[in-house]
Design a protein around this motif. Sequence first.
Motif, PDB file in Angstrom:
ATOM      1  N   LYS A   1       0.813  -1.226   0.000  1.00 11.01           N
ATOM      2  CA  LYS A   1       0.000   0.000   0.000  1.00 11.01           C
ATOM      3  C   LYS A   1       0.846   1.275   0.000  1.00 11.01           C
ATOM      4  CE  LYS A   1      -3.818  -2.266   2.434  1.00 11.01           C
ATOM      5  NZ  LYS A   1      -4.736  -2.220   3.593  1.00 11.01           N
ATOM      6  N   CYS A   2       2.028   1.195  -0.567  1.00 14.76           N
ATOM      7  CA  CYS A   2       2.903   2.373  -0.641  1.00 14.76           C
ATOM      8  C   CYS A   2       2.480   3.274  -1.807  1.00 14.76           C
ATOM      9  CB  CYS A   2       4.353   1.950  -0.818  1.00 14.76           C
ATOM     10  SG  CYS A   2       5.061   1.144   0.630  1.00 14.76           S
ATOM     11  N   THR A   3       2.260   4.534  -1.496  1.00 14.16           N
ATOM     12  CA  THR A   3       1.915   5.506  -2.540  1.00 14.16           C
ATOM     13  C   THR A   3       3.176   5.952  -3.255  1.00 14.16           C
ATOM     14  OG1 THR A   3       0.030   6.295  -1.257  1.00 14.16           O
ATOM     15  CG2 THR A   3       0.839   7.733  -3.007  1.00 14.16           C
ATOM     16  N   GLY A   4       3.112   6.048  -4.574  1.00 14.31           N
ATOM     17  CA  GLY A   4       4.264   6.500  -5.344  1.00 14.31           C
ATOM     18  C   GLY A   4       4.603   7.959  -5.045  1.00 14.31           C
ATOM     19  N   ALA A   5       5.859   8.314  -5.250  1.00  5.84           N
ATOM     20  CA  ALA A   5       6.297   9.695  -5.008  1.00  5.84           C
ATOM     21  C   ALA A   5       5.638  10.646  -6.007  1.00  5.84           C
ATOM     22  CB  ALA A   5       7.812   9.788  -5.114  1.00  5.84           C
ATOM     23  N   SER A   6       5.288  11.816  -5.525  1.00  2.00           N
ATOM     24  CA  SER A   6       4.717  12.835  -6.413  1.00  2.00           C
ATOM     25  C   SER A   6       5.811  13.464  -7.265  1.00  2.00           C
ATOM     26  CB  SER A   6       4.020  13.926  -5.588  1.00  2.00           C
ATOM     27  OG  SER A   6       2.895  13.408  -4.903  1.00  2.00           O
ATOM     28  N   GLY A   7       5.452  13.888  -8.465  1.00  4.77           N
ATOM     29  CA  GLY A   7       6.416  14.566  -9.329  1.00  4.77           C
ATOM     30  C   GLY A   7       6.741  15.955  -8.806  1.00  4.77           C
ATOM     31  N   LYS A   8       7.937  16.418  -9.072  1.00  2.00           N
ATOM     32  CA  LYS A   8       8.355  17.742  -8.618  1.00  2.00           C
ATOM     33  C   LYS A   8       7.707  18.835  -9.473  1.00  2.00           C
ATOM     34  CE  LYS A   8      12.871  16.313  -6.816  1.00  2.00           C
ATOM     35  NZ  LYS A   8      14.349  16.485  -6.933  1.00  2.00           N
ATOM     36  N   ASP A   9       7.305  19.905  -8.809  1.00  2.00           N
ATOM     37  CA  ASP A   9       6.784  21.061  -9.543  1.00  2.00           C
ATOM     38  C   ASP A   9       7.920  21.732 -10.315  1.00  2.00           C
ATOM     39  OD1 ASP A   9       4.349  20.573  -8.390  1.00  2.00           O
ATOM     40  OD2 ASP A   9       4.467  22.209  -6.927  1.00  2.00           O
ATOM     41  N   THR A  10       7.571  22.323 -11.437  1.00  2.00           N
ATOM     42  CA  THR A  10       8.503  23.176 -12.175  1.00  2.00           C
ATOM     43  C   THR A  10       8.110  24.623 -11.909  1.00  2.00           C
ATOM     44  OG1 THR A  10       8.931  21.568 -13.931  1.00  2.00           O
ATOM     45  CG2 THR A  10       9.315  23.874 -14.459  1.00  2.00           C
ATOM     46  N   VAL A  11       9.023  25.383 -11.307  1.00  2.00           N
ATOM     47  CA  VAL A  11       8.749  26.784 -10.957  1.00  2.00           C
ATOM     48  C   VAL A  11       9.548  27.681 -11.885  1.00  2.00           C
ATOM     49  CG1 VAL A  11       8.815  28.528  -9.149  1.00  2.00           C
ATOM     50  CG2 VAL A  11       8.350  26.137  -8.551  1.00  2.00           C
ATOM     51  N   LEU A  12       8.835  28.526 -12.624  1.00  2.00           N
ATOM     52  CA  LEU A  12       9.463  29.442 -13.577  1.00  2.00           C
ATOM     53  C   LEU A  12       9.424  30.859 -13.035  1.00  2.00           C
ATOM     54  CD1 LEU A  12       7.644  28.094 -16.745  1.00  2.00           C
ATOM     55  CD2 LEU A  12       9.992  27.613 -16.107  1.00  2.00           C
TER      56      LEU A  12
END
Length: 329
Positions: free
Chosen positions: A77-88
């Motif tokens: 039941k491990c949730t996958g890591a969220s993707g990193k935001d791209t900040v411009l």
Amino acid sequence: MQFIDQAIIDVKAGSGGDGISAFRREKYVPAGGPAGGDGGQGGNVVLEADDNLQTLLDFKFQKLISAENGHRGGPNKCTGASGKDTVLKVPCGTEVRHLTTNIILGDLTYKGQQLIVAFGGKGGFGNARYLSNSNRAPEKFTEGKDGEEWSLQLELKLLAEVGIIGLPNAGKSTLISVLSSARPKIADYPFTTLIPNLGVVRRPSGDGTVFADIPGLISGASKGIGLGHDFLRHIERTKVLVHLIDAASNDPINDLKTINEELRSYGHGLISRPRIFVLNKKELLNANEIKKLLNKVEQLTGRKVHIISAVTKFGLEDLLSSIWNELGY
């Protein structure tokens, strides 16, 4: 540095990670059951205002901006890591518009202000989500959702409280150079200024006020003729306009009417914006000529008109006093 005040970019947020199908198989858990984890959230694309930037030049070469995808779910039941935001980082004063619908998504006006322009997709569900009394061993899982993908138009509108306007060669660049530490290109021919110049002018309190020297407008600028049309947007945010008139031109009254017509045609409330009228280049006329011209301009505008010489710095203190009063300082 090249001044770029408009850019079109494509942004793509990260897709959500897929859920998985997995079952517990520990030695002492005879009826392990489903244990597939959910996928991670896709990363967002975020714009952030930065007061150290003055141009959208970076986006001339960076057309597609994407964020990281979310990761797959895991067993137990491990949730996958969220993707990193791209900040411009974008300059303060950047307006963001959806290119297809023409809807304004946001207006970044102060340092650190952020706007999410593309949301990441949601992660898919693992099979642990589908456990029920009627289905004790579900194998169902779902894929992650795609992230949002848009084409955006970025438009920079300079943040200046005071805008200096007038026909080419009215002396706008000279005026901002003597009022502030700005050092624009100055010459005795029209269209010397090809980009807006910013200068900080100190108030009596010691605080700074941003002045913008707007490149010369000409007749028809509001309809796309000449350089002025490209930069009229930069006076939309100003609180006060300083309308500079070349007192030594062939027809100063017609010059005044020309700028009035362009402000009226462009719209956005510019014609009703508080305006201070200024006759420049006093040093080139005699006292009688100045008096006659002053009376004509005051009759036409119904306002007090300042007489200055940006070159000799005559009348600048009185002009600044009127500007501070108009701004309420």
